[in-house]
Design an enzyme around this catalytic site. Structure first.
Site, mmCIF file in Angstrom:
data_model
loop_
_atom_site.group_PDB
_atom_site.id
_atom_site.type_symbol
_atom_site.label_atom_id
_atom_site.label_comp_id
_atom_site.label_asym_id
_atom_site.label_seq_id
_atom_site.Cartn_x
_atom_site.Cartn_y
_atom_site.Cartn_z
ATOM 1 N N HIS A 112 37.812 44.102 39.554
ATOM 2 C CA HIS A 112 36.807 43.286 38.874
ATOM 3 C C HIS A 112 36.664 41.984 39.673
ATOM 4 C CE1 HIS A 112 35.329 40.606 35.616
ATOM 5 N NE2 HIS A 112 34.945 41.705 35.003
ATOM 6 N N ASP A 138 46.347 42.924 36.781
ATOM 7 C CA ASP A 138 45.231 42.579 35.902
ATOM 8 C C ASP A 138 45.217 43.614 34.771
ATOM 9 O OD1 ASP A 138 42.864 42.245 34.611
ATOM 10 O OD2 ASP A 138 41.591 42.444 36.378
ATOM 11 N N GLN A 183 41.998 45.478 30.946
ATOM 12 C CA GLN A 183 41.531 46.721 30.317
ATOM 13 C C GLN A 183 42.657 47.530 29.693
ATOM 14 O OE1 GLN A 183 38.541 47.554 29.606
ATOM 15 N NE2 GLN A 183 37.471 46.023 30.824
ATOM 16 N N LYS A 204 39.718 41.693 24.341
ATOM 17 C CA LYS A 204 39.544 43.136 24.526
ATOM 18 C C LYS A 204 40.604 43.927 23.749
ATOM 19 C CE LYS A 204 37.989 42.586 29.321
ATOM 20 N NZ LYS A 204 36.554 42.405 29.253
HETATM 21 N N1 C6P Z 1 35.512 43.007 32.023
HETATM 22 C C1 C6P Z 1 33.664 44.396 31.297
HETATM 23 O O1 C6P Z 1 32.634 44.608 30.647
HETATM 24 P P1 C6P Z 1 38.249 38.102 30.666
HETATM 25 O O2 C6P Z 1 36.955 38.292 29.980
HETATM 26 O O3 C6P Z 1 38.267 36.904 31.551
HETATM 27 O O4 C6P Z 1 39.380 38.107 29.728
HETATM 28 O O5 C6P Z 1 38.456 39.402 31.589
HETATM 29 C C2 C6P Z 1 37.862 39.547 32.847
HETATM 30 C C3 C6P Z 1 38.194 40.900 33.384
HETATM 31 C C4 C6P Z 1 39.196 41.020 34.328
HETATM 32 N N2 C6P Z 1 39.579 42.216 34.788
HETATM 33 C C5 C6P Z 1 39.028 43.350 34.349
HETATM 34 C C6 C6P Z 1 39.517 44.659 34.871
HETATM 35 C C7 C6P Z 1 38.003 43.305 33.403
HETATM 36 O O6 C6P Z 1 37.455 44.435 32.977
HETATM 37 C C8 C6P Z 1 37.557 42.046 32.927
HETATM 38 C C9 C6P Z 1 36.413 41.943 31.969
HETATM 39 C C10 C6P Z 1 34.386 43.090 31.113
HETATM 40 O O7 C6P Z 1 34.116 45.217 32.090
HETATM 41 C C11 C6P Z 1 33.449 41.931 31.203
HETATM 42 S S1 C6P Z 1 32.733 41.763 32.808
#
Ligand code: C6P
Length: 577
Positions: free
Chosen positions: A126, A203, A206, A229
């Site tokens: 990501h 990370d 997910q 999430k």
């Molecule tokens: N992906 C998706 O629709 P946050 O929101 O900062 O807690 O997470 C960011 C993030 C980081 N790593 C991975 C693998 C993710 O999937 C995400 C967030 C969402 O896929 C929003 S783009």
């Protein structure tokens, strides 16, 4: 682990948001990878906090502050237990996975990464686990290295030794890919990294709410968690870091709460985790996350994983049976996260998602913040259905029915367009499939403008040949959704041969037509726009206004570059887009 089989029907009733109609049908929420829904227990905890306990933490000596502090610190203990961290001192509250990763890049990275070092990430990251490392590499002169994926859309583990060399200082990778659903072998990757002395960051955005995570068994150094999430509120997340590492890291933000002593000239810092939590934190968010953890644990994380896996497998089997539809990620039968991204013939993902929305189904379409991965796969975007334990097989059946070509229209891929009436369908599907003036122009009097909509993957190259006072010719190439392609095609027909001033006026008219307030009565639109008026309906879909305007914005730029007066069209984002 909860020994009894949970009653999924009863559990679903814990989520008030799911009990609603969208476009006249019961909502189906399949955008859980973007953010999960929140159970009543979490919503009630937020309300309770603000109704009874709201106060600042660690500061006041009064009852409310004591309660707020106790709630906040209890939440830290819950996160530590949830991840099996060695101590709650290893848990730092952040805004989410993105901030957790940036914290490590800013503090550990600035302190320990030097020119000549290598930062290893993977092709399936990501943007949140890529861009912070790009910035760190720029700051320090380190090199960013990318571990490839294989044809099964898994990490190319057979090539790990080639990439994970002794000059790798940090190896950052996700546990579950948000675009592919691939589950990565975290323990194996951490063990390999340890052998070459590399620090690891997982990370877990997910995976946090879907898998049991034990940071000690996994052997990772850092792990980034996203609260929203996993049934928690938005704006809260956590970073796990091994205490021995956290103790070596300087603060990244200065302010209240993170200091021990402050003089005018210098200050000293608290120990972790407080060193990394400057200012008033998201107290209610942390408490809500703690309650979300209680809730997930009351169901049982293994039960959640099994149930998600069953739903995902059910949907996967049905999706791959649809002619022309291709699911990204590991093949059917391979364990995967509850994420199914797919491409459907030549239908653009935004068209698929718009059609799903009309059926009350929430999907995501676009590059899912993994632009380099999409490019690697030869795509600009995909549609994505992502599940959580409150979803049902009946909901999946409804999505499959929506995606399956009907007998009336037995084409390989159904025409995904906006449900705006027959004329719309005719004009749009005709121009999207057979765009007019598709091609390039060359010559001194030709202005070439490239435009794209990064969020959805529309790309367009516009070629405008200007005469002394008129638009001699206009052509375009590119790929995009039906709205984007239709708008570009109709625009070229409309503008060819027009005096510049007239072309600018039409551009202005079209802009007003598509960006008028959604509920405004604009009738059938200005006569001069002709067929372009069919696109007026996109004003109901703010995301699509950008698609309709892409060619026109490129034309506006071409007008400017041709040295003539700036056109009267706003370059600002249309309202709501
Ligand atoms: N992906 C998706 O629709 P946050 O929101 O900062 O807690 O997470 C960011 C993030 C980081 N790593 C991975 C693998 C993710 O999937 C995400 C967030 C969402 O896929 C929003 S783009």
């Amino acid at each position: 682990m909860n020994p009894t089989t949970p009653s999924w029907e009863k559990i679903r009733a814990d989520f008030p948001i799911l009990d609603q109609q969208v476009h006249g049908t019961p909502l189906i929420y399949f955008d859980n990878a973007a953010t999960s829904q929140k159970p009543r227990a979490v919503i009630d905890a937020l309300r309770h906090y603000y109704e009874r306990d709201n106060s600042n933490v660690h500061r006041g000596m009064h009852e409310l502050s004591a309660r707020a502090t106790a709630g906040y610190e209890e939440a830290r203990v819950k996160v530590a237990r949830f991840l099996n961290a060695g101590s709650e001192k290893e848990i730092i509250f952040t805004r989410g996975a993105t901030e957790s990763i940036n914290l490590v890049a800013q503090t550990w990275g600035n302190q320990f990464v030097r020119a000549g070092d290598v930062i290893l990430v993977t092709e399936m990251e990501h943007h949140s686990n890529l861009v912070p490392w790009q910035l760190l590499a720029e700051r320090t002169g380190a090199t960013l290295r990318i571990l490839p994926i294989n044809d099964r859309h898994e990490l190319a583990l057979d090539r790990l030794g080639e990439f994970l060399t002794p000059d790798v200082k940090l190896f950052a990778f996700n546990q579950i890919s948000n675009s592919l659903g691939t589950i990565n072998p975290v323990a194996e990757l951490c063990a390999a990294a340890r052998k070459v002395g590399a620090v690891t960051l997982v990370d877990a955005a997910q995976s946090g709410g879907h898998l049991s995570i034990d940071v000690q068994t996994l052997g990772c150094d850092f792990l980034a968690l996203s609260g929203h999430k996993m049934c928690g509120p938005t704006g809260i997340g956590a970073l796990y870091g091994k205490l021995a590492l956290l103790e070596t890291m300087p603060p990244w933000q200065g302010g209240g709460e993170m200091i021990e002593t402050v003089e005018y000239e210098k200050s000293t810092w608290k120990k972790p985790p407080y060193r990394f939590e400057a200012g008033t934190p998201d107290i209610s968010g942390a408490i809500g996350l703690g309650v979300a953890i209680d809730y997930l644990e009351s169901i049982g994380r293994e039960a959640i994983f099994k149930h998600d896996a069953e739903l995902t497998r059910y949907a996967h089997e049905k999706l791959v049976a649809i002619p022309g539809l291709r699911v990204l990620g590991p093949p059917l039968g391979t364990p995967r996260g509850a994420v199914l991204s797919f491409v459907f013939g030549d239908a653009h993902a935004h068209d698929v998602v718009t059609k799903a929305n009309e059926h009350g189904i929430a999907l995501r379409g676009g590059h899912h913040c993994t632009q380099p991965l999409m490019r690697k796969l030869g795509l600009t975007s995909s549609a994505r259905a992502s599940f959580y334990f409150y979803n049902t097989k009946a909901e999946i059946d409804r999505m499959i029915e929506m995606l399956t070509p009907s007998e009336v229209s037995p084409e390989a891929s159904p025409a995904f367009s906006l449900p705006l009436g027959e004329i719309y369908e005719m004009v749009v599907s005709d121009h999207a499939r057979r765009p007019r003036n598709f091609g390039e122009l060359a010559g001194d009097s030709v202005v070439h403008v490239h435009g794209d909509n990064p969020s959805c993957g529309d790309t367009l190259d516009l070629h405008v040949q200007f005469g002394p006072d008129k638009v001699e010719n206009v052509k375009f190439t590119g790929s995009g959704c039906t709205v984007c392609m239709t708008s570009a095609s109709l625009m070229t027909l409309k503008l060819k041969g027009k005096p510049r001033a007239e072309a600018a006026r039409l551009m202005h008219l079209f802009h007003d037509q598509v960006s008028a307030p959604a509920d405004s009565e604009t009738g059938s639109g200005p006569r001069e726009l002709g067929d372009l008026n069919v696109l007026g309906g996109v004003r109901k879909f703010p995301q699509r206004v950008k698609c309709a305007m892409l060619a026109w914005r490129a034309f506006e730029q071409a007008l400017q570059e041709s040295g003539h007066e700036r056109a009267e069209v706003s370059t600002e984002e249309p309202k709501g887009a």
